[in-house]
Design a protein around this motif. Sequence first.
Motif, short mmCIF file in Angstrom:
data_model
loop_
_atom_site.label_atom_id
_atom_site.label_comp_id
_atom_site.label_asym_id
_atom_site.label_seq_id
_atom_site.Cartn_x
_atom_site.Cartn_y
_atom_site.Cartn_z
N ASN A 109 -32.68 -5.47 30.28
CA ASN A 109 -34.23 -6.18 30.53
C ASN A 109 -35.29 -5.63 30.64
OD1 ASN A 109 -32.63 -8.90 30.16
ND2 ASN A 109 -32.22 -9.03 32.53
N ARG A 110 -34.83 -3.97 30.58
CA ARG A 110 -36.34 -3.21 30.08
C ARG A 110 -37.37 -3.09 29.29
NH1 ARG A 110 -34.78 3.03 30.34
NH2 ARG A 110 -34.64 2.64 32.55
N PRO A 111 -38.77 -3.82 28.64
CA PRO A 111 -39.24 -3.75 28.63
C PRO A 111 -39.75 -2.57 27.21
CG PRO A 111 -40.84 -4.33 30.44
CD PRO A 111 -39.24 -3.67 30.40
N GLY A 112 -39.15 -3.14 25.94
CA GLY A 112 -39.35 -1.84 24.89
C GLY A 112 -38.13 -1.05 24.44
N ILE A 113 -37.09 -1.94 25.28
CA ILE A 113 -35.73 -0.45 25.01
C ILE A 113 -35.10 -1.63 23.93
CG2 ILE A 113 -34.48 -2.19 26.20
CD1 ILE A 113 -33.22 0.25 27.72
N ASN A 114 -34.72 -0.95 22.32
CA ASN A 114 -33.49 -1.31 22.48
C ASN A 114 -32.56 -0.97 22.31
OD1 ASN A 114 -32.22 -1.13 19.53
ND2 ASN A 114 -33.23 -0.54 18.85
N VAL A 115 -32.03 -2.62 23.12
CA VAL A 115 -30.66 -2.03 23.52
C VAL A 115 -29.48 -2.22 22.57
CG1 VAL A 115 -28.47 -3.37 24.45
CG2 VAL A 115 -31.60 -4.42 24.70
N ASP A 116 -29.49 -1.75 20.91
CA ASP A 116 -28.88 -1.53 20.87
C ASP A 116 -28.56 -0.34 20.38
OD1 ASP A 116 -28.27 -4.57 19.21
OD2 ASP A 116 -30.00 -4.15 17.76
N GLN A 117 -29.21 0.76 20.39
CA GLN A 117 -28.93 1.88 20.62
C GLN A 117 -28.17 2.26 22.22
OE1 GLN A 117 -32.70 3.68 19.59
NE2 GLN A 117 -32.89 2.91 17.56
N GLU A 118 -27.81 1.63 22.77
CA GLU A 118 -27.36 2.01 23.91
C GLU A 118 -26.17 1.71 24.43
OE1 GLU A 118 -29.36 2.62 26.80
OE2 GLU A 118 -31.32 2.82 25.38
N PRO A 119 -25.47 2.40 25.22
CA PRO A 119 -23.90 2.17 25.32
C PRO A 119 -23.83 0.98 25.71
CG PRO A 119 -24.63 4.13 26.35
CD PRO A 119 -26.29 3.04 26.10
N PRO A 120 -22.51 0.71 25.44
CA PRO A 120 -21.94 -0.46 25.50
C PRO A 120 -22.00 -1.43 27.10
CG PRO A 120 -20.43 0.76 24.64
CD PRO A 120 -21.81 1.72 24.82
N ALA A 121 -22.27 -0.22 28.35
CA ALA A 121 -22.69 -1.09 28.70
C ALA A 121 -23.53 -1.87 29.27
CB ALA A 121 -21.88 -0.34 30.81
N VAL A 122 -25.01 -1.41 28.60
CA VAL A 122 -25.59 -1.84 28.44
C VAL A 122 -25.67 -3.14 27.22
CG1 VAL A 122 -28.34 -0.99 28.51
CG2 VAL A 122 -27.02 0.67 29.68
N ARG A 123 -25.63 -2.68 26.36
CA ARG A 123 -25.35 -3.62 25.00
C ARG A 123 -24.85 -5.45 26.10
NH1 ARG A 123 -23.79 0.06 22.08
NH2 ARG A 123 -21.87 -0.99 21.80
N LEU A 124 -23.28 -5.13 26.96
CA LEU A 124 -22.44 -5.76 26.79
C LEU A 124 -22.83 -6.51 28.74
CD1 LEU A 124 -18.93 -4.81 25.05
CD2 LEU A 124 -21.15 -6.28 24.30
N ASN A 125 -23.71 -5.84 29.01
CA ASN A 125 -23.79 -6.16 30.64
C ASN A 125 -23.52 -8.20 31.20
OD1 ASN A 125 -25.45 -5.38 33.01
ND2 ASN A 125 -26.53 -6.57 32.51
N ASP A 126 -24.06 -8.86 30.14
CA ASP A 126 -23.74 -10.29 30.25
C ASP A 126 -23.37 -10.52 30.14
OD1 ASP A 126 -26.34 -10.14 31.36
OD2 ASP A 126 -27.48 -10.97 29.39
N THR A 127 -22.21 -9.93 29.31
CA THR A 127 -21.03 -10.53 28.62
C THR A 127 -20.04 -9.90 29.89
OG1 THR A 127 -21.21 -10.21 25.86
CG2 THR A 127 -18.54 -9.71 27.13
N LEU A 128 -20.61 -8.96 30.45
CA LEU A 128 -19.14 -8.01 32.02
C LEU A 128 -19.50 -8.13 32.91
CD1 LEU A 128 -19.08 -4.02 30.23
CD2 LEU A 128 -17.50 -6.21 29.88
N GLY A 129 -20.03 -9.63 32.66
CA GLY A 129 -20.71 -10.07 34.10
C GLY A 129 -21.82 -9.42 34.74
N GLY A 130 -22.75 -9.19 34.44
CA GLY A 130 -23.39 -8.12 34.99
C GLY A 130 -23.59 -6.81 35.66
#
Length: 367
Positions: free
Chosen positions: A196-217
């Motif tokens: 949820n950082r402003p302007g970040i491209n989540v698709d270019q981030e490591p899996p833990a960032v992309r899947l943060n919500d899926t992994l229970g935050g």
Amino acid sequence: MSHLRSPVCVYVYVCVCDSRGPRLGLVTAAMSPRLVAGSGNVSTDNFGGFASVRTRNLDPPLDLSPYDGIELRLFGDGQRYKLIIRPDANWDGIAYCCSFDTRPGVWQAIRIPFANFFPVFRAKRVAVGSGAQPLDPSAISSIQIMLSKFEYDGQLNPNFRRGPFNLPISHISTYLAADLPPRFVHVSSAGVTRPNRPGINVDQEPPAVRLNDTLGGILTWKLAGEDALRASGVPYSIIRPTALTEEPGGMPIELDQGDTVKGKISREDIADLCVALLSCSAARNITFEVSSRVPFSQAWTLPDPTRPPFPRDWAAALSAANIRPGVTGRTVAGVYTGKQPEAEALQAAGITAPASSCKSTASPTAT
């Protein structure tokens, strides 16, 4: 115990005056997990002129003898207050006082050494040896903060004014005067501030960032753990490693702040770093990321597996990377604070920092 927060309700006692004359009224103070706000309106009519916030009696009493004094972090209003320590459960017995001045409109960290407290009874000094002893920090039953038109022995408070007062307090803690190394080294994770950082491209981030919500935050909770440690008053270091590997230590490393690095790092290097920080005073109250310069796709082996790597000078590495206290890389009030201390980043954005994010001003001298 390194941090004081009363686990019970805090009360404000004020002098209430009506047709029956002065009496003592009771009002509950506003409280939150991070802020106690003592506020009200003080009248000097009918023997009034005081208000205070006091904890209930602590059972067992606090043993603060390993520490040098009490630190208050507060938003001043320009008045002089008293910090009062009570050594027993008596409601109206001998207490130990020290006055302190506040500066209007700024957050302050005010340190009061235990040696500055002196015994009083109903605002009159009690001579040590004639009914009182010096303060014993090993047995503290309650703590109180008072605004009063009187100082001691009938003298008036020169920085008192009747009418409204407001003294938000973000924490009350102990302190040690020496420049000590961290007491708590916490291994967190790179990426904790990126969801949820402003302007970040989540698709270019490591899996833990992309899947943060899926992994229970998972990263959200790790950041909450960091915030709790930073707010605790315990001297700390927070390490945010990139992906941990089972490769041998001795990798060429990179230290950074702002939570943007990606890559990998050996668990051996992180273990070595943790041990080193416990004796490094420059590592006190810092948050930083660490990664290797070895590409993730490239396996790492020691140049000579028969010879262990030379010991690393982590203090020199911290200095070379210009790692600074107050930098977290968090997003506060919609502003990504980046590589700046939070208070500086928010000031540059024209935003007033909340209590937990403000950089303390220099501590004024307690009177």
